[in-house]
Design a protein around this motif. Structure first.
Motif, PDB file in Angstrom:
ATOM      1  N   ILE A   1      37.413 -17.636  -4.459  1.00 24.65           N
ATOM      2  CA  ILE A   1      36.064 -17.903  -4.954  1.00 24.65           C
ATOM      3  C   ILE A   1      35.167 -18.398  -3.827  1.00 24.65           C
ATOM      4  O   ILE A   1      34.002 -17.986  -3.702  1.00 24.65           O
ATOM      5  N   ALA A   2      35.705 -19.288  -2.968  1.00 22.83           N
ATOM      6  CA  ALA A   2      34.917 -19.803  -1.845  1.00 22.83           C
ATOM      7  C   ALA A   2      34.533 -18.678  -0.892  1.00 22.83           C
ATOM      8  O   ALA A   2      33.404 -18.642  -0.375  1.00 22.83           O
ATOM      9  N   ALA A   3      35.457 -17.744  -0.660  1.00 30.78           N
ATOM     10  CA  ALA A   3      35.183 -16.629   0.242  1.00 30.78           C
ATOM     11  C   ALA A   3      34.083 -15.732  -0.315  1.00 30.78           C
ATOM     12  O   ALA A   3      33.171 -15.305   0.414  1.00 30.78           O
ATOM     13  N   LEU A   4      34.157 -15.441  -1.594  1.00 32.97           N
ATOM     14  CA  LEU A   4      33.142 -14.591  -2.214  1.00 32.97           C
ATOM     15  C   LEU A   4      31.779 -15.284  -2.238  1.00 32.97           C
ATOM     16  O   LEU A   4      30.738 -14.655  -2.003  1.00 32.97           O
ATOM     17  N   ALA A   5      31.780 -16.594  -2.526  1.00 33.21           N
ATOM     18  CA  ALA A   5      30.523 -17.335  -2.556  1.00 33.21           C
ATOM     19  C   ALA A   5      29.871 -17.351  -1.174  1.00 33.21           C
ATOM     20  O   ALA A   5      28.646 -17.258  -1.047  1.00 33.21           O
ATOM     21  N   HIS A   6      30.691 -17.440  -0.141  1.00 38.49           N
ATOM     22  CA  HIS A   6      30.163 -17.416   1.230  1.00 38.49           C
ATOM     23  C   HIS A   6      29.537 -16.070   1.547  1.00 38.49           C
ATOM     24  O   HIS A   6      28.497 -16.003   2.216  1.00 38.49           O
ATOM     25  N   ARG A   7      30.155 -14.992   1.072  1.00 39.97           N
ATOM     26  CA  ARG A   7      29.640 -13.652   1.351  1.00 39.97           C
ATOM     27  C   ARG A   7      28.487 -13.260   0.429  1.00 39.97           C
ATOM     28  O   ARG A   7      27.886 -12.209   0.605  1.00 39.97           O
ATOM     29  N   MET A   8      28.171 -14.110  -0.565  1.00 35.74           N
ATOM     30  CA  MET A   8      27.062 -13.825  -1.473  1.00 35.74           C
ATOM     31  C   MET A   8      26.161 -15.062  -1.574  1.00 35.74           C
ATOM     32  O   MET A   8      25.989 -15.645  -2.643  1.00 35.74           O
ATOM     33  N   PRO A   9      25.575 -15.496  -0.465  1.00 30.69           N
ATOM     34  CA  PRO A   9      24.820 -16.756  -0.466  1.00 30.69           C
ATOM     35  C   PRO A   9      23.566 -16.741  -1.317  1.00 30.69           C
ATOM     36  O   PRO A   9      23.076 -17.797  -1.712  1.00 30.69           O
TER      37      PRO A   9
ATOM     38  N   GLY B   1      23.361 -18.650  -5.048  1.00 31.04           N
ATOM     39  CA  GLY B   1      22.973 -20.036  -5.241  1.00 31.04           C
ATOM     40  C   GLY B   1      23.786 -20.712  -6.326  1.00 31.04           C
ATOM     41  O   GLY B   1      24.575 -20.093  -7.044  1.00 31.04           O
ATOM     42  N   GLY B   2      23.604 -22.016  -6.438  1.00 25.45           N
ATOM     43  CA  GLY B   2      24.294 -22.772  -7.467  1.00 25.45           C
ATOM     44  C   GLY B   2      25.759 -23.013  -7.166  1.00 25.45           C
ATOM     45  O   GLY B   2      26.269 -22.688  -6.101  1.00 25.45           O
ATOM     46  N   SER B   3      26.452 -23.588  -8.135  1.00 23.16           N
ATOM     47  CA  SER B   3      27.864 -23.909  -7.992  1.00 23.16           C
ATOM     48  C   SER B   3      28.720 -22.672  -8.247  1.00 23.16           C
ATOM     49  O   SER B   3      28.235 -21.641  -8.706  1.00 23.16           O
ATOM     50  N   SER B   4      30.016 -22.798  -7.960  1.00 26.12           N
ATOM     51  CA  SER B   4      30.910 -21.670  -8.201  1.00 26.12           C
ATOM     52  C   SER B   4      30.974 -21.323  -9.685  1.00 26.12           C
ATOM     53  O   SER B   4      31.132 -20.156 -10.051  1.00 26.12           O
ATOM     54  N   SER B   5      30.849 -22.341 -10.547  1.00 24.56           N
ATOM     55  CA  SER B   5      30.885 -22.063 -11.988  1.00 24.56           C
ATOM     56  C   SER B   5      29.663 -21.257 -12.405  1.00 24.56           C
ATOM     57  O   SER B   5      29.721 -20.466 -13.350  1.00 24.56           O
ATOM     58  N   GLY B   6      28.537 -21.444 -11.689  1.00 25.42           N
ATOM     59  CA  GLY B   6      27.357 -20.658 -11.995  1.00 25.42           C
ATOM     60  C   GLY B   6      27.442 -19.255 -11.454  1.00 25.42           C
ATOM     61  O   GLY B   6      26.926 -18.311 -12.067  1.00 25.42           O
TER      62      GLY B   6
END
Length: 271
Positions: free
Chosen positions: A85-93, A96-101
């Protein structure tokens, strides 16, 4: 860039954002490598199931839920899911918001995964065991390794932080000063490489009661005649690990149920 090329070879299309140069530096090099590994494993799993493209965030979220179910069934640690999840969130900045969002369904699945397989804290290495381990290098004529081992235990250092110490990172007590103990400065700003938590210039005082009366004199002997950029210890990380493991075998500490991994020093010192 090399990591992106490697991921592209898998042939799966995901709605990644083209990161700017500064955005790539939002994570450290080691964390970036972990992200790349997590994404590679996700993409390989998708390819094995015949998935060639996911073009929406909702589709990524659903794919993650399916992937997490698969990993949990094989008793994989939920830490793999967190990194994914952290990797995907980094590649899709731009999300925005938290990982749950960003990935609500996957985050919910991750919560259940944690509940099914709670994490286990590494047991700390007792001080008596650390002192016993330190005698191993001494017997082999390597007192510097014994001192390093005890410094790592006292200062709550990661193994790589311990073995990579430079003279400039050691601050010795000065005469006519109320500072009586040596201190270490980790991840100096001049090196431009922060610690795992993203911080520079973290100070640790070597004031453990069992070493405070003698550590300054011994450290000073290793620093004498060296330049600020010189390493404190006359051995490599690999050599330190080898001697540590030999000492653990000599004393049979693993057979006694102790955490003899070198990270046990860090957990032992903290407790």
């Amino acid at each position: 860039r090399l990591r992106d090329m490697t991921l592209a070879l898998v042939g799966i299309v995901l709605p990644f954002t083209q990161l700017s140069r500064l955005q790539t530096f939002a994570v450290t090099e080691s964390v970036g490598a972990q992200h790349g590994q997590a994404l590679m494993e996700l993409l390989l799993r998708m390819r094995s199931e015949g998935i060639s493209a996911i073009r929406t965030i909702k589709g990524v979220d659903a794919a993650l839920v399916h992937y997490f179910d698969h990993l949990a069934e094989s008793f994989t640690s939920y830490a793999v899911g967190e990194k994914c999840i952290a990797a995907l969130a980094h590649r899709m900045p731009t999300l925005g918001g938290s990982s749950s969002g960003k990935f609500p369904a996957a985050t919910r699945a991750l919560k259940g995964w944690r509940r099914l397989f709670p994490s286990q804290t590494r047991p700390p290495l007792p001080l008596a065991a650390a002192l016993a381990l330190a005698t191993g290098p001494v017997v082999r004529g390597l007192p510097s390794m014994a001192l390093a081992l005890l410094v790592g235990f006292s200062a709550y250092l990661r193994p790589s932080e311990l073995t990579s110490l430079r003279v400039a990172q050691v601050v010795m007590p000065q005469q006519q000063s109320h500072f009586r103990h040596p201190a270490l400065i980790l991840h100096r700003f001049e090196g431009l490489r922060p610690g795992k938590t993203g911080r520079f210039d973290e100070s640790i005082i070597l004031d453990s009661h069992w070493m405070s009366t003698w550590i300054a004199a011994h450290l000073e002997s290793f620093l004498r005649g060296k330049t600020p950029s010189d390493p404190v210890w006359p051995f490599s990380h690999v050599e330190f690990l080898s001697q540590y493991r030999k000492a653990a075998e000599d004393f049979g500490l693993r057979a006694r149920g102790l955490n003899v991994a070198v990270y046990g020093l860090r957990h032992g010192g903290a407790t």
